[in-house]
Design an enzyme around this catalytic site. Sequence first.
Site: not given
Ligand SMILES: *Cc1c(COP(=O)(O)O)cnc(C)c1O
Length: 390
Positions: A160, A209, A333
């Site tokens: 991410n 989602a 985060c």
């Molecule tokens: C955004 C994200 C998450 C968390 O997902 P949520 O639906 O916001 O809990 C977990 N892993 C990755 C790689 C993400 O980008």
Amino acid sequence: MTTTAPSLPIYLDYAATTPVDARVAEVMQRYLTVDQLFANPASRSHMLGWQAEQAVEQARRQVADAINADPREIVWTSGATEADNLALTGFMRANRARGLHLVTSTIEHKAVVDTAKALESEGFEVTWLTPGPDGRITPEQLRGALRDDTALVSLMAVNNELGSINDIEALARVAHEFGAAFHTDAAQAVGRIALDVVAQQVDLMSLSAHKAYGPKGVGALFVKRHPDIRVEALIHGGGHERGMRSGTLPTHQIAGMGEAFALMQREGGTDQAAIEGLYKRFVEGLATLDGAVLNSFADHAVPNIVNVAFKGVDGEALLMALRDLAISTGSACNSASVEPSYVLLGIGVERELAHSSLRFSFGRFTRDTEIDHALALIRHAVQGLRAPTR
Ligand SMILES: *Cc1c(COP(=O)(O)O)cnc(C)c1O
């Protein structure tokens, strides 16, 4: 500067979340009010319940189709965070007989990193793999970490912060050679790379989602049925989702996720082709800027995430100077902390350079004019911060 200036701020933080596609919002609105399909999808005693259940099951098929799964392999959750928790904790607790060893990497999303740490304090053993400068874990590296008592391997599909893509098919194959199951966090991957749980031999896959133009607060865990992958529930209650995750299903959220994933399956390729153009435009613009160094690379990475270090400029100060851009220093985060990104440090970026880094991420609604305007703002801000003040 372009003549038709885009409205400000310019949203370049699609990796943190995407807006809900208007077509998705339209579907979600069918399941809320008294004259609509608002009933509890678990209500078996009346037609309104069955109709809500039908909407949930259609969405289950849409999500399953997007990753070539069977609808019965989809477990609804509140998001990818919960899916990661259920995959790691639920699997490790249910498979103690297989072994207590888990393999993951240092640059996973916090939902995996912190869950693995919690498992360590519960008596499980974790091996933390360190990726190369390209943000990828190699199959050879994984092979070196696997043991007879390795129960699970968890490695993300797309990072991410970097956009780096792991070869999950090759990694899953190595995990299986050692009899370990393979989990991948695919929150950033849907619609951006090909996902096929059969071809890629994935046993558990986390989905969200809101990274795919759906609503926040809903996600899913794919749990393979043949051979049967067992996970222990973390949330107990009415025994929903075949006992793996209790709680009344949020029909509107789920229908939204289904529609969003169906759109991603149809349009994700077109989106990415357009985003390739944006990527090129942005990176070529950055190249004309002194001291802009890419932390992420086009090879084996998605084009919708660009992580850049601006040498000699403090990232926080730059972020302040770029108020007209909605961007981040890394994952959402961590944006409250002044610590540099653990992901950048994890791939060996120098502390100072990590401190000077920003993540830009593009999506379905990003326009050329926004890229051009962003580049002009960045150039101005970087030059301003570098200008001698004494
Ligand atoms: C955004 C994200 C998450 C968390 O997902 P949520 O639906 O916001 O809990 C977990 N892993 C990755 C790689 C993400 O980008």
